[in-house]
Design a protein around this motif. Sequence first.
Motif, PDB file in Angstrom:
ATOM      1  N   PRO D 166      41.114  35.498  25.722  1.00 45.57           N
ATOM      2  CA  PRO D 166      40.984  36.517  26.776  1.00 45.57           C
ATOM      3  C   PRO D 166      40.482  35.967  28.104  1.00 45.57           C
ATOM      4  O   PRO D 166      40.661  36.608  29.130  1.00 45.57           O
ATOM      5  N   PHE D 168      41.630  33.236  29.446  1.00 47.15           N
ATOM      6  CA  PHE D 168      42.735  32.481  30.050  1.00 47.15           C
ATOM      7  C   PHE D 168      42.259  31.204  30.748  1.00 47.15           C
ATOM      8  O   PHE D 168      42.412  31.054  31.970  1.00 47.15           O
ATOM      9  N   HIS D 267      52.718  39.044  30.915  1.00 42.99           N
ATOM     10  CA  HIS D 267      51.853  40.221  30.776  1.00 42.99           C
ATOM     11  C   HIS D 267      52.076  41.120  31.981  1.00 42.99           C
ATOM     12  O   HIS D 267      52.108  40.621  33.112  1.00 42.99           O
ATOM     13  N   LYS D 268      52.193  42.391  31.743  1.00 41.49           N
ATOM     14  CA  LYS D 268      52.323  43.321  32.873  1.00 41.49           C
ATOM     15  C   LYS D 268      50.937  43.875  33.165  1.00 41.49           C
ATOM     16  O   LYS D 268      50.315  44.497  32.300  1.00 41.49           O
ATOM     17  N   VAL D 269      50.422  43.610  34.348  1.00 46.17           N
ATOM     18  CA  VAL D 269      49.087  44.083  34.722  1.00 46.17           C
ATOM     19  C   VAL D 269      49.232  44.986  35.942  1.00 46.17           C
ATOM     20  O   VAL D 269      49.702  44.550  36.986  1.00 46.17           O
ATOM     21  N   GLU D 270      48.833  46.207  35.780  1.00 49.29           N
ATOM     22  CA  GLU D 270      48.912  47.187  36.871  1.00 49.29           C
ATOM     23  C   GLU D 270      50.265  47.145  37.566  1.00 49.29           C
ATOM     24  O   GLU D 270      50.356  47.071  38.804  1.00 49.29           O
ATOM     25  N   GLY D 271      51.328  47.153  36.751  1.00 51.76           N
ATOM     26  CA  GLY D 271      52.669  47.262  37.305  1.00 51.76           C
ATOM     27  C   GLY D 271      53.331  45.961  37.697  1.00 51.76           C
ATOM     28  O   GLY D 271      54.531  45.929  37.943  1.00 51.76           O
TER      29      GLY D 271
END
Lengths: 426, 426, 426, 426
Positions: D166, D168, D267-271
């Motif tokens: 987590p 990274f 990874h999709k983060v906030e769009g």
Amino acid sequence: MEVQEQAVTNSRLTLLLEKFRRVRIQSVNLCKPLKSEDYVVQPIVDVSPPKWHLAHTTWFFEALVLETYNPDYKVFNSDYGYMFNSYYESVGERVLRPNRGFMTRPTIEDVMDYRRYINEQLEEFILTLNDDETRILDVLEIGLNHEQQHQELLLTDIKYILGHNPLFPVYSTELNATGNLSDTSNFLPVDEGLYEIGHQSNQFCYDNELGVHKVYLHNFEIMDRLVTNGEYLEFVEAGGYQDFQWWYSEAWDWVNQNEIKAPHYWHKVEGDWHSYTLQGFHKLNSSEPVTHISQYEADAFARWKGLRLPTEFEWEIACKLHSPEIANSSNFVEDKNFNPKIQPANNYQFYGDCWEWTNSAYLPYPYFKTDEGALGEYNGKFMINQMVLRGGSCATPRDHIRPTYRNFFNPHLRWQFTGIRLARHT
Amino acid sequence: MEVQEQAVTNSRLTLLLEKFRRVRIQSVNLCKPLKSEDYVVQPIVDVSPPKWHLAHTTWFFEALVLETYNPDYKVFNSDYGYMFNSYYESVGERVLRPNRGFMTRPTIEDVMDYRRYINEQLEEFILTLNDDETRILDVLEIGLNHEQQHQELLLTDIKYILGHNPLFPVYSTELNATGNLSDTSNFLPVDEGLYEIGHQSNQFCYDNELGVHKVYLHNFEIMDRLVTNGEYLEFVEAGGYQDFQWWYSEAWDWVNQNEIKAPHYWHKVEGDWHSYTLQGFHKLNSSEPVTHISQYEADAFARWKGLRLPTEFEWEIACKLHSPEIANSSNFVEDKNFNPKIQPANNYQFYGDCWEWTNSAYLPYPYFKTDEGALGEYNGKFMINQMVLRGGSCATPRDHIRPTYRNFFNPHLRWQFTGIRLARHT
Amino acid sequence: MEVQEQAVTNSRLTLLLEKFRRVRIQSVNLCKPLKSEDYVVQPIVDVSPPKWHLAHTTWFFEALVLETYNPDYKVFNSDYGYMFNSYYESVGERVLRPNRGFMTRPTIEDVMDYRRYINEQLEEFILTLNDDETRILDVLEIGLNHEQQHQELLLTDIKYILGHNPLFPVYSTELNATGNLSDTSNFLPVDEGLYEIGHQSNQFCYDNELGVHKVYLHNFEIMDRLVTNGEYLEFVEAGGYQDFQWWYSEAWDWVNQNEIKAPHYWHKVEGDWHSYTLQGFHKLNSSEPVTHISQYEADAFARWKGLRLPTEFEWEIACKLHSPEIANSSNFVEDKNFNPKIQPANNYQFYGDCWEWTNSAYLPYPYFKTDEGALGEYNGKFMINQMVLRGGSCATPRDHIRPTYRNFFNPHLRWQFTGIRLARHT
Amino acid sequence: MEVQEQAVTNSRLTLLLEKFRRVRIQSVNLCKPLKSEDYVVQPIVDVSPPKWHLAHTTWFFEALVLETYNPDYKVFNSDYGYMFNSYYESVGERVLRPNRGFMTRPTIEDVMDYRRYINEQLEEFILTLNDDETRILDVLEIGLNHEQQHQELLLTDIKYILGHNPLFPVYSTELNATGNLSDTSNFLPVDEGLYEIGHQSNQFCYDNELGVHKVYLHNFEIMDRLVTNGEYLEFVEAGGYQDFQWWYSEAWDWVNQNEIKAPHYWHKVEGDWHSYTLQGFHKLNSSEPVTHISQYEADAFARWKGLRLPTEFEWEIACKLHSPEIANSSNFVEDKNFNPKIQPANNYQFYGDCWEWTNSAYLPYPYFKTDEGALGEYNGKFMINQMVLRGGSCATPRDHIRPTYRNFFNPHLRWQFTGIRLARHT
């Protein structure tokens, strides 16, 4: 799937109608020795209940012909759609996942009613057609070939269900006719060169046989018959299943995890090898072709012999060269042996008896194209992690096989009538 | 298991013979609505094929009475021993593991022949006995209680098989008689004190009910009827299945891994809750007792209500105090409702309708002793990780239940007719 | 969890601060023999990485004390919340499931920084408190008991990690002091009667010990020491693991599926039994208490001896009667044996050495109530399918145990220091 | 494996010694950014602990060179043999299965000592050899190629371990140099005809590249660069992962069972789409080649584009024709980008950046023969159910790749630097 144009003296419609009647009754005939209880179960995921085969092949005609092309058609039972569609995915909250092997209803009587209803409706509908309606006739033809494929599965699935019952029930009491085994096998030579692969006539074939293309073969020769139980037994007794060097890495895991020690349906009882056939539980006949083996086992046996499995291209060219026609002595489902048999020396066994594992992965031919719509799902989506088998088996209908026919299964599967022919480069 | 001496006016033998006939025919009667196909399958490991129940209860008499005590007895079929012995372990290389749900043979017809043969042999044998042969009579009596237990499983297994078929077949068309529901439930009080637990009469009981012993109970009160569908529905609609705080840690995993959202056999169709009963697929009756729930769900519901499940000791004492006799209105398998029903206010539902989950683990009573030999395996070996249920259900034979009867299942299981009665300390 | 009022001469705050320093340094000291690599792995789901224990016990103080009660507190690292929260469920799309055993970062150095930061912050915060702030002090006290529980797990998890390494690393070179074994064990009697169960003093206890209530015990007697390796070895050598009659049905499956043949950490090398202890790999000492056994094995051994395990109530009353005080010779984590040892005859071993399996399921006492909020999850949600253990072990802190302390595990687990004491009715 | 004769001006021994020093130090250098904790874990079966790679490549030289050919050699630690032998099977009752990811000992320090010891011993031993001792030199050369293969795995395994944490963690802070992307890709043509496949020079190659043979290719053309993240993103956003028609049947099961929605490490983060690279967690660079995709995804993407993957034969011939030499701009492990990059238009990317999935199953070439003994296990036993990849990646050593090099993996695997180049018949 694609259907080539036919040059026929008779109308195509007439021929299809005749084949329709013949194929549909054959499915029912193959089930005659069964009890109601036998129709229901699915002992492993690969084996479908006989009842399901009878209903699913019927649903194919209902959904893809009657519902699609006959606006007046009335559905027999709206629940059957998702119960007998092999590609079914969940359609709404009320519907339970129809786990094939636990569906005790509809009963086999209900399914026979369903078959009769569809047969009547379809015959009526066919009589309204003419030879110009190519697409409908094509789908009909595919439906018949589809049902013939399921007849083979029907028989091997019945064998699985009966052959894993401690009572070892007898399916057929007809004697398994066997010829004389030529003591030694010989090798058939094929010369190095450029060859054409794929289906070329105007008869029916599946889409995966099309894309006629050139393949270069190096000098090789191929056995003139299938490997026998006796020959395979030598491998078993020599400890072949206990020696990692003959096996692919993943095959070795498979052997050990599943404690595989012999072909499927072989049992050692008080020191003697027996096998279950559809004629019951008997001593192993060492002259008959070995069957119910995985590609892993076929390959391991070949390595142990210092030989190899042929590629599907080598097989197809050797077959076309040395055995272009199907002999009368060849052994298909209509011959009711339900087991591979010994053939005369000149038969070569390219057709019938056992599906022959090749060392070719099931991949698209150059220029391969799938059919449109649902029929396009027939072959292309399986072209990964499967190996090609050629030649048909004792469970195949005689008019269903041809030199270019490509069957395919995962390499660990054994419940089909699968066998071995060896090859080598020269 | 142990059998207490009886004080009977009639000979024990005569009574056993009468019961033998009655119990044996009842198993067959319960199967009358089935089709041959329904007898075969085992959709989950907990559910046995109806055919297997019919054969296994028969094998019990064959192996433990006829083969043991009748030197002249000729075995019906030597293969049936390992096929229908629930404790079977592999006996030699030829024998295949008889996976219950895939054994299509013997057929149900064969099994009925087996039952008839054993019935005849056993009746003949019984007539050679007299009341002094206590051990044989004890084993016979256990065999009959054993078959009654299997009748309950037979019915719940049939319900599972039919209730997971997309056609939702109807087992019985008789209407499920229901009384008037008293709007509110009341609590029955029990005073703090020392009580005796366990079976004391000279009637038959299982070994797990013996070891009469003292238990101290603190003041408590217990509901005077079972929890209803309507009451449970409030928990469902309040998001009970989505809130971890009501659930044991392992129950919460179970809810999420199995996507549990309601009792078994409940289905939401177009916004309305329905349930499958042996009368078919219907709208949920909110006045009837909730059934087919796990102990996890019973406990979560209780916590959500701010109450708790009773212990098995509290249940037994409350039953003995408030409902010492079984009422005529109580609902057993002979009443053919095959579903819990609404009872008059004075019935209290301690007997029949639903097995009631307690918060007691299934453990031995003080001084517990198992029977000798195979019969000793009956109860003791299950005394870990199971929870006690009390009172019998709508699938229990009326003469099979008593206040001291201890049933037991793993807390996650739902395919039995299980329900909820709540309690609290005062 | 609930905390009883204390009658203290010193301020409660002073005592807690002293304990805080002592407990926090002890966790670090237990890890001194480890290499960085040892801190990371999770070989089975029950074993957590040592690094995780060190961080999780720290997170407990951060989240439940500092973040909750200190408005000025600055979080050390916002990612640590979900990485070291044992009850974590997914919180947003970016976050990966932090699989404990694969989290190589934060490193052990980072975790030690985290511990130092929290220690400083917490000491500072404690100095701002006074004895009236009961709730905060209660949570602090729970946090310390929580960390002591994790110290026991830390040690058993370290043993698992090192004891499954082919190099069998030595954790401690201190000799395991052993006394003289009294040749024969004796039985301590307890008279039939009504007894009080549960925690009554004003010292700290967990919520699961509360609900003081009466239990009636029938006459029994209980062994005056733990079962030894030598006694257990007799069971092993007599074929105890090969005979189904000693085992629960599910225990028998466990034995066979996992090929269990002896206690965990026992190995037979060239005919001699050895065991791994935290002092390394040695010949089995037959006089020391047997340890690392499941409840299944404890129960099977008891049956084989014709005896039984005590209930948790029998254990508690026998302990209170025969061993109300903890002896100096008792063996706890501070004694650094890290293994159960032989005790003098008058020690009785009720405290320390091995957690003793009872035959009681872990269930709520009458009047049991869980704490509010997150702390309420501590005990109640595990009250299903677990069995109670009593008395503490050689890995338990001496001031952490008491006669009413209820530990609990699934009956198949063996990685804790678990042992056997037998009982019988008289 | 087989090694061709070399025509060298320098002695082969001198060259091997130079390469030995270079390769051995490179393995250690690749681990420089790691913490001790990172060396230990095995998060999935395909990923080995970095420590294991360092020890296993060392064991290869110890077992197959020093122990085999140097009679004076003293083993470093006799336990290391089974701990670091990838083909290990159980050797006696004391030995525990050394589960790679839970072996915290030997520590990384111990492993570095092991490497130093073997390096010294091997250098000393090499100096006693001369160029005539072909077999020893061959094994040495294989050992070096073996270690180079493990360097690639080392890097992809490190990426897996860090990329699933987590936090990274960043492995390298060097900027990933990228060129300008030519807006459109073009197709490179290849004419129909008979071509030669397989390794022909006297440089080192693996046994699976030998068996030079003729293959007939039909007219086709092939993309002049790899597919980019931006192009692949269109497939993702068009719902490619939700539409069964693009997927093999078994691939569709894989997508659904594993909830695959994008390439690994996306990874999709906030769009916004991000990806983890060895430089850390960043916004997705749409111009860089897409990587970490399965063959299933490569094939589905190709179908969605109306194109297909090339066969390995098409790839090899296109590479030999259009890109016979490796350009300086090509991107290998020595360039320290550790990620595929944008290349100038004339680079074509046949070498480095990403391994390119073909639609060829990994099968033996005609005349294929395995090496004798343990080295014979290197390639042949994997020739089932795997697909061929060509061209090397950004994690491959520059001198390790050639046009005939055949890499292979199961089609569902994604943790390697795998990418897509499309083709079509013309």
